[in-house]
Write a protein that holds these residues in place. Structure first.
Motif, mmCIF file in Angstrom:
data_model
loop_
_atom_site.group_PDB
_atom_site.id
_atom_site.type_symbol
_atom_site.label_atom_id
_atom_site.label_comp_id
_atom_site.label_asym_id
_atom_site.label_seq_id
_atom_site.Cartn_x
_atom_site.Cartn_y
_atom_site.Cartn_z
ATOM 1 N N ILE A 48 20.443 24.147 -3.185
ATOM 2 C CA ILE A 48 21.871 24.215 -3.523
ATOM 3 C C ILE A 48 22.249 25.538 -4.166
ATOM 4 N N GLY A 49 21.266 26.275 -4.664
ATOM 5 C CA GLY A 49 21.567 27.569 -5.268
ATOM 6 C C GLY A 49 22.137 27.446 -6.677
ATOM 7 N N ILE A 50 22.264 28.604 -7.325
ATOM 8 C CA ILE A 50 22.712 28.653 -8.727
ATOM 9 C C ILE A 50 23.760 29.751 -8.853
ATOM 10 N N ALA A 51 24.854 29.441 -9.525
ATOM 11 C CA ALA A 51 25.899 30.450 -9.738
ATOM 12 C C ALA A 51 25.372 31.583 -10.625
ATOM 13 N N ARG A 52 25.909 32.791 -10.398
ATOM 14 C CA ARG A 52 25.409 33.977 -11.084
ATOM 15 C C ARG A 52 25.508 33.868 -12.602
ATOM 16 N N GLU A 53 26.575 33.235 -13.110
ATOM 17 C CA GLU A 53 26.761 33.205 -14.564
ATOM 18 C C GLU A 53 25.686 32.383 -15.281
ATOM 19 N N HIS A 54 24.965 31.530 -14.536
ATOM 20 C CA HIS A 54 23.925 30.708 -15.169
ATOM 21 C C HIS A 54 22.557 31.403 -15.197
ATOM 22 N N LEU A 55 22.358 32.423 -14.375
ATOM 23 C CA LEU A 55 21.022 33.015 -14.222
ATOM 24 C C LEU A 55 20.435 33.539 -15.525
ATOM 25 N N PRO A 56 21.203 34.256 -16.390
ATOM 26 C CA PRO A 56 20.579 34.792 -17.614
ATOM 27 C C PRO A 56 20.049 33.724 -18.562
ATOM 28 N N GLU A 67 22.084 32.145 -4.861
ATOM 29 C CA GLU A 67 23.480 32.124 -4.433
ATOM 30 C C GLU A 67 23.843 30.684 -4.075
ATOM 31 N N PRO A 68 24.915 30.178 -4.644
ATOM 32 C CA PRO A 68 25.284 28.785 -4.342
ATOM 33 C C PRO A 68 25.398 28.537 -2.844
ATOM 34 N N GLY A 69 24.762 27.444 -2.407
ATOM 35 C CA GLY A 69 24.827 27.049 -1.010
ATOM 36 C C GLY A 69 23.832 27.745 -0.115
ATOM 37 N N LYS A 70 23.102 28.768 -0.626
ATOM 38 C CA LYS A 70 22.165 29.502 0.227
ATOM 39 C C LYS A 70 20.726 29.439 -0.272
ATOM 40 N N GLY A 71 20.505 28.917 -1.445
ATOM 41 C CA GLY A 71 19.136 28.808 -1.926
ATOM 42 C C GLY A 71 18.805 29.808 -3.023
ATOM 43 N N SER A 72 17.537 29.774 -3.441
ATOM 44 C CA SER A 72 17.091 30.594 -4.575
ATOM 45 C C SER A 72 15.746 31.227 -4.274
ATOM 46 N N ARG A 73 15.475 32.354 -4.964
ATOM 47 C CA ARG A 73 14.173 33.027 -4.919
ATOM 48 C C ARG A 73 13.699 33.255 -6.351
ATOM 49 N N PHE A 74 12.522 32.742 -6.659
ATOM 50 C CA PHE A 74 11.894 32.973 -7.956
ATOM 51 C C PHE A 74 10.634 33.793 -7.721
ATOM 52 N N ARG A 75 10.520 34.922 -8.425
ATOM 53 C CA ARG A 75 9.370 35.806 -8.227
ATOM 54 C C ARG A 75 8.634 36.020 -9.552
ATOM 55 N N LEU A 76 7.340 35.750 -9.531
ATOM 56 C CA LEU A 76 6.471 36.057 -10.670
ATOM 57 C C LEU A 76 5.836 37.417 -10.411
ATOM 58 N N LEU A 77 6.148 38.386 -11.264
ATOM 59 C CA LEU A 77 5.583 39.733 -11.119
ATOM 60 C C LEU A 77 4.441 39.903 -12.105
ATOM 61 N N LEU A 78 3.274 40.266 -11.591
ATOM 62 C CA LEU A 78 2.086 40.469 -12.420
ATOM 63 C C LEU A 78 1.678 41.933 -12.364
ATOM 64 N N PRO A 79 1.240 42.517 -13.489
ATOM 65 C CA PRO A 79 0.894 43.943 -13.496
ATOM 66 C C PRO A 79 -0.300 44.239 -12.603
ATOM 67 N N ALA A 80 -0.385 45.492 -12.170
ATOM 68 C CA ALA A 80 -1.444 45.895 -11.239
ATOM 69 C C ALA A 80 -2.826 45.665 -11.826
ATOM 70 N N GLY A 81 -2.958 45.768 -13.153
ATOM 71 C CA GLY A 81 -4.262 45.574 -13.778
ATOM 72 C C GLY A 81 -4.773 44.158 -13.707
ATOM 73 N N ARG A 82 -3.927 43.209 -13.344
ATOM 74 C CA ARG A 82 -4.351 41.802 -13.226
ATOM 75 C C ARG A 82 -4.456 41.362 -11.767
ATOM 76 N N VAL A 83 -4.489 42.316 -10.852
ATOM 77 C CA VAL A 83 -4.625 42.013 -9.420
ATOM 78 C C VAL A 83 -5.794 42.828 -8.872
#
Length: 449
Positions: free
Chosen positions: A366-374, A417-433
Motif C-alpha cells: 500500500i505504500g507510505i506517504a512521504r510525511e510519515h517516512l522520517p 509511494e502510496p499505492g506503489k509499494g516500498s523499498r527498505f535498504r540496509l546499508l552495511l559498511p565495506a569493512g563488514r562485507v
C-alpha cells in the motif's frame, strides 16, 4: 645609585674648573669676581646642555614607540633609559601573557557546546561566541558594541533580560524556528551580564519520546489485559457451552500471544541498546540468512503472496547473525503485513561501487506517504494504528531494524509511494562485507508458500 657619586664629582669639577677659568679671565680684565661667576655659570650651563641632549635622545626613543634599545648613555641618563626600557619590556611580557591567557580562555568558551554572550552595563555586546551567534542569529564580529535588545527582538528574551531576577532559565523558540533554546542570565562585575544559551531541542524531543514511550507501552499492555479480564469475568459469571468456552480461550490465547510478542520486542530493544557493538571479525554467510528471512515471510503470508529471494553465494557479513536475521525478517514480515493478497515481495542483495553492501526488501504494497517516512523508526509510531494492530504488529519492528543496522555501522534507507509499494535498504559498511570462497551457483531461488 652607582651614577650619583660620579655625577656629583663631575658637576663639582666642572663648577670648580669653570670658576677657576673665570677668575683667570677676570684677572686679565681686572674683575676676578665677575669672571668667577661667569665661569661657574658657563660650567653649569654646559652640564645642563649635556643633560638636555641626553634627555632629548631618551624622549625621542619614548615618542617613537620604543623601537630598538634605549639610548645607552653613561651616568644618570643611561641608568634611567635602561630602567625605563626594562620596565616597558616587563610590562609588554606581562600583557602578552595576559593576552595569551585571555585567548586560551575564550578558545575554551568557543569549544563549549553552549553559547556565551558577554554584555556590558548598557546591555551592549562585549563578546559573543560562535555558538551563541548561531543560536541567536547574530554576527560575532559585526554586532560587537551593539545593544543586544536591538538584535534579538524576541519579547520573552527582552523581558527576561530586563527583569533582573534571573532565578530560573527561560525556554524560547530559536530564531527562524530552528529549534528550542534555554537561556540563562547571570550578573557579574559592575552591572555586566553573562548570557548562556543552550540548544535543548534534542533533549526536549527525547523527553517527549520517553513520555510517549511510557504511555504507549502502558496502552499496548493495558488493552490485552482489559480483554483478558473481560473474558475471565465472562467465564466466571456466565454458563458457557463447550464451543463458546473454546472460542473464548482461543481469543484469550491471542491476547496472551500479543503481550508476549510485545514484551519480547521490548526486551530485544533493551538488549540492543545496552550491548557492546557486534564484532567485526565474526562472519556470517549471507545466503542462508536471506533464505531464513524469506521463510519467515512465507509462513506469515500462508500462500497469499509471491515471496522471491535473491540469495547470493560467496558473500559473508561481519556481525551477529541473530541481529542481522532479526532486521531482515522484520522488514520481510512487515512487507507481508502491508501488501495485499497476490502482491509481490522481493528480498535481494547488491554491492555498491564504494564497497558497501545493500540488503533490499521491496514490496508492491500500500505504500507510505512521504510525511510519515522520517518518523517510521520511532518506537510505537504507526501510520495507521488500527491496521497495524489488526496485522499483529507491535510498532517496534522498524525501531529494532534501525538499532541493528546502526550497531553494525550502517544505516537504513526508506523509499515509498502510496499505492506503489516500498523499498527498505540496509546499508552495511565495506569493512563488514567480504567475498567468501567461491561456491558453484545453483540458480536463483524463488518461490511461494
Amino acid at each position: 645609585m652607582a651614577w650619583f657619586l660620579p655625577r656629583l664629582l663631575a658637576s663639582f669639577l666642572a663648577l670648580t674648573l669653570g670658576g677657576a677659568l673665570g677668575v683667570l679671565a677676570g684677572a686679565l680684565l681686572r674683575s676676578p669676581a665677575i669672571g668667577a661667576v661667569v665661569g661657574a655659570g658657563s660650567a653649569v650651563g654646559m652640564v645642563v646642555l649635556r643633560d638636555a641632549l641626553h634627555a632629548g635622545r631618551l624622549m625621542r626613543w619614548l615618542r617613537d614607540g620604543q623601537n630598538g634599545d634605549a639610548p645607552r648613555d653613561a651616568g644618570l641618563w643611561g641608568e634611567l633609559g635602561y630602567r625605563i626600557e626594562r620596565a616597558l619590556r616587563q610590562r609588554e611580557q606581562a600583557l602578552a601573557v595576559e593576552h595569551q591567557r585571555l585567548a586560551e580562555f575564550l578558545s575554551a568558551i568557543e569549544a563549549s557546546p553552549n553559547g556565551v554572550l558577554l554584555l556590558d552595563a548598557d546591555d551592549h555586546i562585549a563578546w559573543c561566541s560562535a555558538v551563541a551567534a548561531d543560536h541567536l542569529d547574530l554576527d560575532a564580529q559585526r554586532d560587537l558594541r551593539q545593544p543586544v535588545t536591538n538584535l534579538v527582538r524576541m519579547p520573552a528574551f527582552v523581558a527576561y533580560l530586563q527583569d533582573g531576577a534571573w532565578r530560573e532559565p527561560i525556554t524560547l523558540a530559536a530564531p527562524g524556528g530552528r529549534g528550542t533554546l534555554q537561556v540563562v542570565v547571570r550578573g557579574y562585575g559592575d552591572r555586566q551580564k553573562l548570557v548562556i544559551t543552550q540548544d535543548v531541542t534534542e533533549r526536549l524531543r527525547a523527553e517527549s519520546m520517553r513520555r510517549d514511550f511510557v504511555a504507549n507501552v502502558s496502552h499496548e499492555i493495558r488493552t490485552p489485559l482489559t480483554v483478558l479480564a473481560g473474558f475471565v469475568e465472562t467465564m466466571a459469571s456466565l454458563p458457557l457451552s463447550g464451543a463458546e468456552r473454546g472460542r473464548v480461550i482461543t481469543l484469550m490465547q491471542q491476547q496472551t500471544d500479543r503481550m508476549q510478542v510485545l514484551v519480547a520486542d521490548l526486551l530485544q530493544l533493551a538488549q540492543l541498546e545496552g550491548s557492546p557493538r557486534p564484532p567485526a571479525d565474526r562472519w556470517t554467510p549471507l545466503g542462508p540468512l536471506l533464505q531464513r528471512a524469506a521463510d519467515d515471510a512465507r509462513r506469515l503470508s500462508a500462500g497469499r503472496h509471491l515471496v522471491a529471494v535473491d540469495a547470493p553465494e560467496g558473500i559473508d557479513l561481519a556481525g551477529l547473525d541473530t541481529e542481522l536475521l532479526s532486521a531482515v525478517a522484520n522488514l520481510a514480515t512487515n512487507a507481508v503485513r502491508y501488501t495485499p493478497a497476490e502482491g509481490q515481495i522481493h528480498i535481494g542483495w547488491r554491492q555498491r561501487p564504494d564497497g558497501q553492501g545493500e540488503i533490499e526488501v521491496r514490496d508492491t504494497g500500500i505504500g507510505i506517504a512521504r510525511e510519515h517516512l522520517p518518523r517510521l523508526t520511532e518506537r510505537f509510531y504507526r501510520v495507521d494504528g488500527s491496521r497495524s494492530r489488526d496485522t499483529g504488529g507491535t510498532g517496534l519492528g522498524l525501531s529494532i531494524v534501525k538499532h541493528v543496522v546502526q550497531r553494525h555501522g550502517g544505516s537504513l534507507e526508506i523509499d515509498s509511494e502510496p499505492g506503489k509499494g516500498s523499498r527498505f535498504r540496509l546499508l552495511l559498511p565495506a569493512g563488514r562485507v567480504r567475498q567468501a570462497a567461491a561456491v558453484p551457483q545453483t540458480g536463483e531461488t524463488a518461490g511461494t508458500a
